[in-house]
Design an enzyme around this catalytic site. Structure first.
Site, short mmCIF file in Angstrom:
data_model
loop_
_atom_site.label_atom_id
_atom_site.label_comp_id
_atom_site.label_asym_id
_atom_site.label_seq_id
_atom_site.Cartn_x
_atom_site.Cartn_y
_atom_site.Cartn_z
CD GLN A 119 -3.05 1.41 2.27
OE1 GLN A 119 -3.64 2.44 2.49
NE2 GLN A 119 -3.02 0.47 3.07
CB SER A 120 3.34 2.81 2.33
OG SER A 120 4.43 1.72 1.94
NE ARG A 169 8.38 -12.97 -5.64
CZ ARG A 169 8.13 -12.75 -4.26
NH1 ARG A 169 9.33 -12.53 -3.61
NH2 ARG A 169 6.95 -12.53 -3.49
CG ASP A 178 14.68 -14.70 -10.90
OD1 ASP A 178 14.84 -15.73 -11.14
OD2 ASP A 178 14.80 -13.92 -9.78
CB THR A 179 15.91 -8.83 -8.80
OG1 THR A 179 15.15 -9.51 -7.63
CG2 THR A 179 14.72 -7.92 -9.70
CG PHE A 228 12.30 -4.22 -1.23
CD1 PHE A 228 12.92 -3.57 -2.10
CD2 PHE A 228 11.10 -5.29 -1.72
CE1 PHE A 228 13.06 -3.78 -3.44
CE2 PHE A 228 11.26 -5.61 -3.11
CZ PHE A 228 12.01 -4.91 -3.91
NE ARG A 266 18.43 -9.18 2.68
CZ ARG A 266 17.86 -8.42 3.65
NH1 ARG A 266 18.49 -7.73 4.48
NH2 ARG A 266 16.58 -8.31 3.81
CB VAL A 281 6.48 -0.43 10.52
CG1 VAL A 281 5.34 0.10 10.86
CG2 VAL A 281 7.43 -0.70 11.32
CE1 TYR A 282 3.49 -7.04 8.96
CE2 TYR A 282 2.49 -6.39 6.73
CZ TYR A 282 3.35 -7.16 7.51
OH TYR A 282 3.78 -8.34 6.94
CD GLU A 283 -2.15 2.46 8.37
OE1 GLU A 283 -2.03 2.55 7.07
OE2 GLU A 283 -2.48 3.48 8.90
CG ASP A 313 0.23 0.82 4.96
OD1 ASP A 313 -0.50 -0.10 5.10
OD2 ASP A 313 1.58 0.70 5.03
N GLY A 355 -9.76 21.81 18.61
CA GLY A 355 -9.41 23.22 18.17
C GLY A 355 -9.78 24.43 18.99
N GLY A 356 -10.06 25.39 18.28
CA GLY A 356 -10.72 26.54 19.07
C GLY A 356 -11.99 26.46 19.20
#
Lengths: 419, 416
Positions: B17-18, B38, B73-74, B97, B104, B137-139, B168, B247-248
């Protein structure tokens, strides 16, 4: 600072006030733009005096949203004031405003007039609702935007009311969207030579963050249930996306769980995510190795109908651990989790100070330093320098001199109360 | 009509998502976004939360409009070569990632900078430098780490996450901002740089006013606009404020007619000082106008719970839309709690292009949230998300690979 900041040379006329617009222009100032905040003589931006903590000094509400800007007081109702504004428009790249609908026109500065004065001008506007929306005349505050944008209906518990978020989805978030639009327009202008209008409405900015809830509405329309919501499988769904409490929401079930001390500390909690490929380590950490190979537990689908029992077991395990102890231990197994950090903890976090996300700023008007949130975006070739917000009208004479006014002309403008 | 970012090319390694939120926005502004996936399954969201078997899920289609997809395919040395060519031809590489993954793969910042000194490498991570920087880390993890959860919800309940994806999508937006700034800086510096948007920091940026409140609390010990005031003592950290306005102007969420069965039969009501008189008249409490206990905004703060529950007696007799129509006549600030269903069906949002219907060759039609940033000279045309590997040949052809070379790559399993 000798670094070529991305927006060096860009001049911004900042008519915005309160939060959404100022959050945007503050960030642009940090990136090097010369932001001239235009304020009404006498009172200026209302946040200078709202929620004050020190009598007669600019409130944090103002100082934390207006760093690095210059302040010009200007009465745009006077003919001299309008003339100053015309000169500024010719001299600037961007004008940012969050007036009510039609206000700029009534001031004598329609889009056609602005383009006539400066064809390269980018006019950026914060709105409550988009142009043409049937609520476009409504005055929109932060929480009104959250309610109109789908966030409130999908936040909180299913057996409680719609809940607003403390994060400023309507204000600061809209400001960030507008900043993206402004930078995009600057880049577009490099090709065409022309400016354009950029607008973001608060409702739309909130909805943009609630994209996955529109995803869920359509899945619900098609399937009648949403597997990752706590209502599944033992509760019922209606025809609208329900509030999911603290559910994980994506592919990974999670919840906010109590840690040691929760009875007296409102933030003695962690967020715990049951990620599928961490299931074995989770079981080991809990001392429940028998769950690793048990078909009733060892797939996401199998776990779904007992997920709250699993959370209860984890919470039992957490009872004697502080949130920090728990996270330090669980991290070893790559289990996605974090402590629920309070604002006090964040304010004192050494890593956030080191990275410049929380910054201490000197302010001569307040008499001491205050903390602000710096640029959350980090660059390897650029570090914004965060300086204090301006006092009301602090740069009026300087800005006028920059526009070509002589000392006598400037004095006359003051006498006429145009500035 | 040419778009603002036409001519910019983005190597999109992001998934879920992010990152995709960021690159989708840049694509809408005209950038050529090449999504590298992939072979086989591609972005995991293609198969997550599926509503139609064997078709890309909405999770994917609503976050990947206007992009081109290639499979690569990296891990294969020949794949790495294709990647090197792409790096030389693109302006920006975007990735989210897990920490260290790009290194890596053999593509450290130094290596990328060597291949293309003008490349901007933009990353989303969970945390910035510090003890958590290697954490996944997730959302909701980001929301808890960034201060949002501790300050959302009610003070007699737990910390709450928000349905808005500030961790995200919010971070993706900040990354887009950073990318544009870096591209502008490149014009004078002549070189690229690294841009990082940590999720904790992006969440905290949106919680700016809570840091404001933390400092006010430390100095004065109270916050008058919080519902705890004046009856409950404050602790040493900003508490949860329920549905107060922050707020105000005091505000709250009030029940409307039908609330017992409709979870969204509510209205947001702001007790704005300037319209106190019409408020009293509308709810039939003219006596408050002459009651000294209600004479000023400062005094009314002490009566706030009573004021809101009285207004709620009135709103409970009207639907949220009826209440809005009446309150709007007097410029009393308010807003309906719209459900996702109401938003999906709202004609105004379709007209402005904020909600868009898109056709998809496998799924059929679906709705998406379009571009909330409206530009008068660079309109957004939302087109569908790509099928997996749909543009592999087209992109490789543009990079200079011949048909034979492409066939060889396919034979070697480098592309699918």
């Amino acid at each position: 600072m000798s670094q070529n900041l991305p927006l060096a040379g860009i001049k911004i006329i900042d008519f915005t006030h309160v939060q959404a617009g100022p959050a945007c222009t503050q960030l642009l100032a940090w990136f090097g733009a010369d932001v001239i905040k235009v304020e009404r003589p006498g009172s200026g931006d209302v946040t200078r005096s709202q929620l004050r903590d020190i009598p007669d000094a600019d409130a944090l509400y103002f100082t934390m949203l207006n760093s690095n800007k210059r302040s010009l007081t200007l009465d745009t109702k006077t003919p001299q004031g309008k003339e100053v504004l015309e000169k500024m428009i010719k001299d600037s790249d961007v004008m940012v405003e969050n007036f009510g609908p039609g206000a700029l026109d009534r001031m004598g500065f329609s889009w056609a007039r602005i383009q006539e004065l400066n064809p390269g001008m980018i006019l950026a506007s914060v709105k409550g609702f988009s142009d043409g929306h049937h609520y476009e005349d409504l005055k929109v505050y932060e929480n009104v935007a959250q309610c109109a944008g789908g966030a409130a209906s999908t936040t909180g518990f299913w057996d409680g009311p719609p809940t607003v978020s403390a994060a400023a989805l309507g204000d600061s978030n809209t400001g960030m969207h507008l900043a993206i639009g402004i930078l995009t327009a600057i880049m577009g202008r490099q090709k065409t030579g022309k400016g354009q209008k950029v607008a973001v409405s608060m409702q739309d900015a909130v909805l943009n963050l609630c994209r996955v809830k529109l995803r869920d509405q359509q899945r619900l329309d098609k399937l009648g249930f949403l597997k990752e919501y706590p209502q599944y499988p033992h509760g019922t769904f209606t025809d609208v996306v329900p509030r999911g409490g603290n559910a994980g929401g994506g592919g990974q079930p999670g919840w906010v769980l109590k840690c040691k001390g929760w009875e007296t500390d409102p933030n003695a909690y962690i967020y715990f995510t049951v990620q599928d490929h961490a299931w074995a380590p989770i079981c080991k950490a809990l001392g429940r190795e028998e769950w690793i190979d048990d078909p009733a537990y060892n797939t996401p689908d199998a776990r779904q109908d007992k997920i709250f029992d699993i959370f209860a077991t984890i919470e039992e395990w957490l009872k004697d651990k502080t949130k920090f102890e728990a996270v330090d231990y669980l991290r070893k197994f790559d289990i996605p989790c974090a402590p629920v950090l309070s604002m006090k903890e964040l304010a004192n976090d050494p890593s956030l100070r080191a990275s410049g996300t929380i910054v201490e700023v000197e302010h001569k008007g307040r008499g001491d330093k205050y903390l602000t949130v710096g640029s959350p975006i980090k660059f390897s070739d650029m570090t914004p320098e965060i300086v204090a917000s301006p006092l009301l009208g602090e740069h009026t004479d300087e800005v006028l001199a920059g526009l070509g006014y002589s000392k006598e002309q400037i004095a006359a403008l003051h006498t006429a109360k145009a500035v | 009509m040419s778009k603002a970012l036409s001519g910019y090319r983005i190597l999109d390694f992001t998934h879920v998502q992010s990152g995709p939120t960021c690159t989708q926005l840049l694509a809408w502004f005209g950038a050529d976004v090449i999504k590298v996936e992939r072979a086989g399954e591609g972005d995991a969201t293609r198969g997550q939360l599926r509503d139609i078997p064997d078709a890309d899920s909405l999770y994917f289609t609503m976050l990947n409009h206007n992009k081109r997809s290639i499979t690569l395919d990296t891990k294969n040395p020949k794949g790495k070569q294709v990647l090197e060519t792409l790096i030389k031809e693109c302006d920006v590489l975007v990735e989210n990632f897990a920490p260290g993954a790009l290194d890596r793969m053999g593509f450290t910042w130094e290596r990328i900078h060597e291949l293309n000194p003008k490349m901007v490498v933009a990353s989303v991570k969970g945390f910035g430098p510090g003890p958590y920087e290697h954490c996944k880390v997730y959302e909701n993890v980001a929301q808890c780490a960034g201060g949002s959860a501790s300050t959302t919800g009610f003070d007699d309940g737990p910390p709450m996450v928000t349905g808005a994806q500030i961790g995200d999508s919010g971070t993706g937006l900040h990354l887009a901002l950073g990318i544009l700034a870096a591209l502008l800086q490149r014009q004078t510096s002549g070189r690229g740089q690294k841009v990082l948007a940590p999720m904790q920091d992006a969440v905290l940026n949106l919680c700016r006013v809570k840091l404001r409140d933390q400092q006010r609390l430390e100095r004065t010990g109270v916050m008058k606009e919080y519902p705890q005031y004046p009856d409950t003592p404050f602790g040493d950290s900003v508490p949860r404020a329920g549905n107060a306005s922050g707020g105000g102007q005091p505000g709250s969420i009030l029940k409307c007619k039908g609330w017992e069965t409709d979870p969204n039969a509510y209205i947001y009501f702001v007790n704005q000082g300037a319209v106190w008189e019409p408020i009293c008249k509308v709810i039939g409490k003219e006596e408050w106008l002459t009651d000294p206990a209600y004479a000023t905004p400062a005094l009314r703060i002490n009566q706030m719970k009573n004021i809101f529950s009285t207004v709620e007696e009135w709103t409970k007799t009207k639907t949220k839309f009826e209440a809005m129509d009446i309150l709007n006549k007097f410029d009393i600030p308010c807003g309906p709690i719209l459900s996702m269903k109401e938003i999906a069906e709202e004609p105004s949002l379709r007209e402005t292009g904020t909600i868009v219907e898109v056709d998809h060759p496998v799924r059929g039609k679906y709705l998406t949230v379009g571009n909330p940033i409206k530009m008068s000279d660079s309109p957004t045309e939302v087109t569908r998300s790509p099928l997996l590997g749909e543009h592999t040949e087209e992109v490789l052809g543009q990079l200079g690979y011949s048909a034979d070379q492409i066939a060889d790559l396919r034979k070697d399993g480098v592309i699918s």
